[in-house]
Design a protein around this motif. Structure first.
Motif, PDB file in Angstrom:
ATOM      1  N   SER A  79       0.846  -1.193   0.000  1.00 62.38           N
ATOM      2  CA  SER A  79       0.000   0.000   0.000  1.00 62.38           C
ATOM      3  C   SER A  79       0.875   1.235   0.000  1.00 62.38           C
ATOM      4  N   PRO A  80       0.504   2.294  -0.762  1.00 63.80           N
ATOM      5  CA  PRO A  80       1.311   3.504  -0.747  1.00 63.80           C
ATOM      6  C   PRO A  80       1.393   4.131   0.640  1.00 63.80           C
ATOM      7  N   ALA A  81       0.358   3.947   1.458  1.00 58.89           N
ATOM      8  CA  ALA A  81       0.365   4.557   2.784  1.00 58.89           C
ATOM      9  C   ALA A  81       1.207   3.726   3.728  1.00 58.89           C
ATOM     10  N   ARG A 116       8.657  12.161   7.809  1.00 58.95           N
ATOM     11  CA  ARG A 116       9.109  10.771   7.706  1.00 58.95           C
ATOM     12  C   ARG A 116       8.183   9.969   6.792  1.00 58.95           C
ATOM     13  N   GLU A 117       6.879  10.215   6.918  1.00 59.03           N
ATOM     14  CA  GLU A 117       5.927   9.536   6.036  1.00 59.03           C
ATOM     15  C   GLU A 117       6.181   9.919   4.581  1.00 59.03           C
ATOM     16  N   VAL A 118       6.417  11.204   4.357  1.00 59.31           N
ATOM     17  CA  VAL A 118       6.683  11.667   2.991  1.00 59.31           C
ATOM     18  C   VAL A 118       7.964  11.048   2.459  1.00 59.31           C
ATOM     19  N   LEU A 119       9.012  10.984   3.293  1.00 58.50           N
ATOM     20  CA  LEU A 119      10.267  10.376   2.864  1.00 58.50           C
ATOM     21  C   LEU A 119      10.071   8.909   2.496  1.00 58.50           C
ATOM     22  N   THR A 120       9.284   8.179   3.283  1.00 57.98           N
ATOM     23  CA  THR A 120       9.006   6.779   2.974  1.00 57.98           C
ATOM     24  C   THR A 120       8.411   6.640   1.577  1.00 57.98           C
ATOM     25  N   LEU A 121       7.453   7.492   1.256  1.00 61.44           N
ATOM     26  CA  LEU A 121       6.771   7.403  -0.034  1.00 61.44           C
ATOM     27  C   LEU A 121       7.661   7.891  -1.175  1.00 61.44           C
ATOM     28  N   ILE A 122       8.494   8.898  -0.916  1.00 58.71           N
ATOM     29  CA  ILE A 122       9.483   9.300  -1.918  1.00 58.71           C
ATOM     30  C   ILE A 122      10.399   8.125  -2.229  1.00 58.71           C
ATOM     31  N   GLY A 173      18.906   2.531   5.730  1.00 56.30           N
ATOM     32  CA  GLY A 173      17.885   1.668   6.265  1.00 56.30           C
ATOM     33  C   GLY A 173      16.707   2.437   6.813  1.00 56.30           C
ATOM     34  N   ALA A 174      16.452   3.605   6.222  1.00 59.12           N
ATOM     35  CA  ALA A 174      15.411   4.478   6.766  1.00 59.12           C
ATOM     36  C   ALA A 174      14.147   4.458   5.933  1.00 59.12           C
ATOM     37  N   ALA A 175      13.937   3.409   5.131  1.00 58.09           N
ATOM     38  CA  ALA A 175      12.733   3.318   4.343  1.00 58.09           C
ATOM     39  C   ALA A 175      12.345   1.875   4.158  1.00 58.09           C
TER      40      ALA A 175
END
Length: 255
Positions: free
Chosen positions: A178-180, A200-206, A253-255
């Motif tokens: 899921s994108p979220a 952090r959420e935005v970075l994950t999705l980037i 390791g941040a994503a």
């Protein structure tokens, strides 16, 4: 008008790109080059806004052409690549390209990419993002290097190590279902960067290769708000663009 220079050693490929791009009223193909050397000369003479650059070409390849062009002028350079060229990704990043797209992408993806680069954004096509992440996944961690030196430290069932510490088979990095996705998780690196929970959420999705529009939809926010968050993330990480943010996230390791 957004001025575009096409660089590819195949005339039919250039013709196809020209037809696609000039279907848009604000895009103008101002020149074509069949070699990297020709691209360097035309970039200097024509001063395009965006250059669509092939990698493997006679006389001079696209990566060396990129280095020379950006040493003299400042267009945004979009590498149009194939799966077989993913070994060039990090060389091209170091040379200063602003985006990657597969030649098998849809016409609208090429148009969107040129528009994005002309706005000063950076872009990785989703399939190219996967290739980048797989390359990053192939870099041995410190624990993997230790395991290579001492077989007793390997996990049961782990693949045998080859000289240099890399496993014989590197698993692909699969995108989240899921994108979220949950926020990026290396707390030490993220806390040092000073990212907020939303950033952090935005970075994950980037890091998963999502566009601003896709991130906005996933987080139920406006696209202008996401653009602000992305700018804040890039500033706090100390990176030039979202491509470097992808590399930052996955190498830590941040994503």
């Amino acid at each position: 008008m957004i001025r575009v220079l096409l660089v590819d050693d195949q005339a039919l490929v250039r013709s196809g790109f020209r037809i696609i791009l000039e279907s848009e009223p604000d895009l103008e193909v101002v020149g074509e080059a069949a070699t990297g050397a020709e691209a360097v000369a035309l970039a200097r003479d024509l001063r395009p806004d965006v250059i669509c650059m092939d990698v493997e070409m006679p006389v001079m390849d696209g990566i060396e052409a990129t280095r020379q062009i950006l040493a003299d002028t400042s267009p945004a350079i979009l590498i149009l690549t194939t799966f077989g060229h993913d070994r060039y990704l990090f060389d091209a990043l170091a040379a200063g390209v602003s985006g990657f797209l597969l030649k098998t992408s849809r016409a609208e993806q090429l148009i969107d990419a040129v528009h994005a680069l002309a706005r000063g954004e950076a872009l990785l096509g989703p399939d190219v993002t996967k290739a980048v992440l797989e390359r990053i996944a192939g870099a041995p961690t410190q624990s993997a290097r230790s395991a290579a030196a001492d077989p007793a430290l390997r996990e049961p069932g782990a693949p045998p190590m080859v000289p240099g510490g890399a496993p014989t088979a590197v698993p692909a990095v699969s995108p989240a279902a899921s994108p979220a996705a949950s926020p990026a998780g290396d707390s030490t690196a993220l806390e040092a960067a000073g990212l907020t929970e939303r950033e952090r959420e935005v970075l994950t999705l980037i890091a998963q290769g999502h566009s601003n529009a896709e991130i906005a939809a996933a987080l139920f926010l406006g696209e202008s708000t996401i653009k602000t968050h992305v700018s804040n993330v890039l500033q706090k990480l100390g990176v030039r663009d979202r491509i470097q943010a992808v590399v930052w996230a996955h190498t830590r390791g941040a994503a």
